[in-house]
Design an enzyme around this catalytic site. Structure first.
Site, PDB file in Angstrom:
ATOM      1  N   HIS A  91       0.799  -1.175  -0.056  1.00 54.84           N
ATOM      2  CA  HIS A  91       0.164  -0.112  -0.020  1.00 54.84           C
ATOM      3  C   HIS A  91       0.900   1.168  -0.045  1.00 54.84           C
ATOM      4  O   HIS A  91       0.666   2.243  -0.665  1.00 54.84           O
ATOM      5  CB  HIS A  91      -1.005  -0.063   1.335  1.00 54.84           C
ATOM      6  CG  HIS A  91      -2.130  -0.581   1.241  1.00 54.84           C
ATOM      7  ND1 HIS A  91      -2.988  -0.610  -0.109  1.00 54.84           N
ATOM      8  CD2 HIS A  91      -2.915  -1.927   2.041  1.00 54.84           C
ATOM      9  CE1 HIS A  91      -4.062  -1.434   0.140  1.00 54.84           C
ATOM     10  NE2 HIS A  91      -3.980  -2.043   1.345  1.00 54.84           N
ATOM     11  N   SER A 143      -9.731  -3.022   9.815  1.00 52.08           N
ATOM     12  CA  SER A 143     -10.423  -2.841   8.432  1.00 52.08           C
ATOM     13  C   SER A 143      -9.607  -1.651   7.634  1.00 52.08           C
ATOM     14  O   SER A 143      -9.179  -1.758   6.523  1.00 52.08           O
ATOM     15  CB  SER A 143     -11.993  -2.658   8.507  1.00 52.08           C
ATOM     16  OG  SER A 143     -12.437  -2.447   7.254  1.00 52.08           O
ATOM     17  N   TRP A 169      -6.282  -2.493   6.532  1.00 55.04           N
ATOM     18  CA  TRP A 169      -6.376  -3.514   5.430  1.00 55.04           C
ATOM     19  C   TRP A 169      -6.663  -2.786   4.256  1.00 55.04           C
ATOM     20  O   TRP A 169      -6.066  -2.907   3.074  1.00 55.04           O
ATOM     21  CB  TRP A 169      -7.541  -4.452   5.479  1.00 55.04           C
ATOM     22  CG  TRP A 169      -7.756  -5.303   4.576  1.00 55.04           C
ATOM     23  CD1 TRP A 169      -7.023  -6.277   4.097  1.00 55.04           C
ATOM     24  CD2 TRP A 169      -8.828  -5.450   3.754  1.00 55.04           C
ATOM     25  NE1 TRP A 169      -7.524  -7.075   3.147  1.00 55.04           N
ATOM     26  CE2 TRP A 169      -8.921  -6.616   2.618  1.00 55.04           C
ATOM     27  CE3 TRP A 169     -10.174  -4.457   3.556  1.00 55.04           C
ATOM     28  CZ2 TRP A 169      -9.799  -6.751   1.847  1.00 55.04           C
ATOM     29  CZ3 TRP A 169     -11.189  -4.945   2.688  1.00 55.04           C
ATOM     30  CH2 TRP A 169     -10.871  -6.011   1.756  1.00 55.04           C
ATOM     31  N   HIS A 170      -7.379  -1.377   4.335  1.00 58.29           N
ATOM     32  CA  HIS A 170      -7.786  -0.742   2.921  1.00 58.29           C
ATOM     33  C   HIS A 170      -6.430   0.100   2.321  1.00 58.29           C
ATOM     34  O   HIS A 170      -6.287   0.330   1.344  1.00 58.29           O
ATOM     35  CB  HIS A 170      -8.706   0.457   3.227  1.00 58.29           C
ATOM     36  CG  HIS A 170     -10.234  -0.544   3.031  1.00 58.29           C
ATOM     37  ND1 HIS A 170     -10.705  -1.126   4.034  1.00 58.29           N
ATOM     38  CD2 HIS A 170     -11.228  -0.406   1.996  1.00 58.29           C
ATOM     39  CE1 HIS A 170     -11.884  -1.619   3.641  1.00 58.29           C
ATOM     40  NE2 HIS A 170     -12.304  -1.290   2.636  1.00 58.29           N
ATOM     41  N   GLY A 171      -5.741   0.397   3.572  1.00 58.10           N
ATOM     42  CA  GLY A 171      -4.331   1.462   3.230  1.00 58.10           C
ATOM     43  C   GLY A 171      -4.277   2.429   4.210  1.00 58.10           C
ATOM     44  O   GLY A 171      -5.233   2.823   4.992  1.00 58.10           O
TER      45      GLY A 171
END
Length: 447
Positions: free
Chosen positions: A95, A337, A340-342
């Site tokens: 990321h 969460s 996990w997305h960045g």
């Protein structure tokens, strides 16, 4: 062609490969033998990844896959936690290196989205081999080809949905609900697949119609600051509403792909004339999101399979035996969460906002339940208030998820006086001042 639909060549190439997962997944059904199916699942995922993102994408996928398999082979007692932290560490590194959020905003594409899905799959596989006590447990370690097929199966490789190794093995081997040895009828996937494809087409059409009218750049333009409160807030709602149709399109294509392969089948309804269920393929309930009566319902209808993964592998595992889950477990799950997305400020702020939003919605719900059933009108008013609260806070919070940068997020939030942050906090504090009491006292046990 790319210019005609307003996307880059790279995104168009990805979209074509993504849609191709539907016929490729259908072809899995006619591949002979278990070994052939595992090889086909892995090879098709590798090929489509190469065509979409280039050769380096498969090298990236190989890292978490190696981490997961090696940890299971070397140290089973802790392989789940090892895979969790090392898998997330590599994902975070990617990321940061690719700054994928900025690329997505500018119309680019890279393999980090697929890597996100893969990371969850290798973690759940390792944890289920580690535990040996839960319903998805793996009694024995999967073979290398089974593992590669599970990780790279093209139907879910690009955008999910996430599923369990045990389900993948039973599907491939024709066991469990896919067992045909006793003349069990297997449902036709074609009707549900066509419905998902039509849904995807409608979602894409709506997105392409709306997105030019509600650009995200408007939040930092001088004209936006000149608007009144209601116009700013309505623009935030429409910007969030518009962005969601892109995700609805992506998940509808994934749903069609998983359904037509057969993996999406999850059993039969209990009606007099049983109908097939395809819940394993479902990642979103569009009406459920747009008409949610409570923020608590959002994780149950949005990115459903990832929400389920977070509940099983983060939320529930943070709850100590004999104790109830609280705000800490909720906040920790939302933080995972977000990571996990960045590592963008907008993601972090959105998921912290989500934890506050859900906690505030629970307060309203408890007040609603505390009212006597005889006062139906007052109960219905609180149901409506919870609905409005969810719409208000969800679309306010979603701005951070869309714009990502700290400056743009704070500018958008501040333009409506941080109302979507203040209201949940006030509700949480009020819950201590006005605690909800059950409308009916619990019956006393007979002595």
């Amino acid at each position: 062609m790319a210019a005609s639909i307003g996307v880059s060549v790279a995104v168009l190439r990805f979209l074509l490969c993504f849609v191709a997962t539907i016929p490729v997944s259908f072809a899995w059904r006619i591949v002979p033998s278990r070994l052939g199916k595992h090889l086909y699942a892995a090879a098709s995922g590798v090929l489509l990844s190469y065509l979409s993102f280039g050769f380096s994408s498969n090298l990236h996928f190989l890292v978490p896959m190696t981490i997961g398999y090696a940890s299971m082979a070397i140290y089973r007692p802790k392989c789940g936690i090892i895979t969790f932290f090392l898998g997330f560490a590599y994902l975070i590194g990617c990321h940061v290196f690719y700054m994928s959020g900025d690329a997505w905003k500018e119309g680019g594409i890279d393999a980090t989205g697929a890597l996100m899905v893969l990371t969850l799959k290798v973690i759940s596989c390792a944890m289920n081999y580690n535990d040996g006590i839960r319903k998805n447990r793996l009694v024995q370690m999967p073979s290398l080809i089974e593992y590669f097929g599970y990780c790279l199966c093209c139907g879910s490789h690009f955008a999910g949905p996430v599923y369990e190794m045990k389900d993948y093995l039973q599907w491939t081997e024709g066991k469990g609900i896919w067992d045909t040895s006793e003349k069990r009828k297997q449902p036709s996937p074609f009707g549900a697949t066509i419905r998902a494809i039509l849904q995807a087409a409608i979602c894409m059409a709506l997105y392409l119609y709306l997105v030019p009218q509600y650009p995200l750049t408007r939040f930092t333009e001088p004209v936006y600051q000149e608007w009144g409160f209601l116009r700013k807030f309505s623009y935030q709602y429409m910007a969030g509403f518009t962005a969601r149709w892109k995700y609805y399109f992506i998940w509808s294509i994934s749903e069609a792909s998983i359904i037509i392969s057969g993996l999406g089948f999850s059993g039969w309804t209990d009606d007099a004339s049983p109908k097939p269920k395809w819940d394993r393929a479902k990642n979103v309930d569009i009406l459920g999101v747009e008409l949610a009566k409570s923020a608590v319902q959002i994780p149950l209808v949005w990115n459903i399979q990832v929400s389920t993964w977070l509940r099983h592998y983060v939320y529930e595992r943070l709850v100590q035996n004999g104790k109830k889950a609280g705000f800490f477990q909720l906040l920790a799950t939302q933080t995972v969460s977000a990571v996990w997305h960045g590592l963008y400020p907008g993601y972090m702020m959105f998921f912290v906002q989500s934890a506050l939003m859900i906690a505030g919605s629970r307060v309203i719900y408890r007040w609603q339940q505390a009212i006597s059933p005889k006062m139906a009108m007052l109960r219905n008013i609180l149901v409506f208030i919870n609905f409005l609260y969810t719409v208000l806070v969800l679309n306010y919070s979603a701005v951070g998820f869309m714009v990502l940068s700290l400056h743009e997020t704070l500018t958008a939030y501040g333009s409506v006086y941080y109302i979507g942050t203040i209201i949940p906090v006030v509700l949480i504090l009020l819950s201590y001042v006005v605690p909800a009491k059950p409308s009916r006292p619990k019956p006393r046990k007979e002595e």
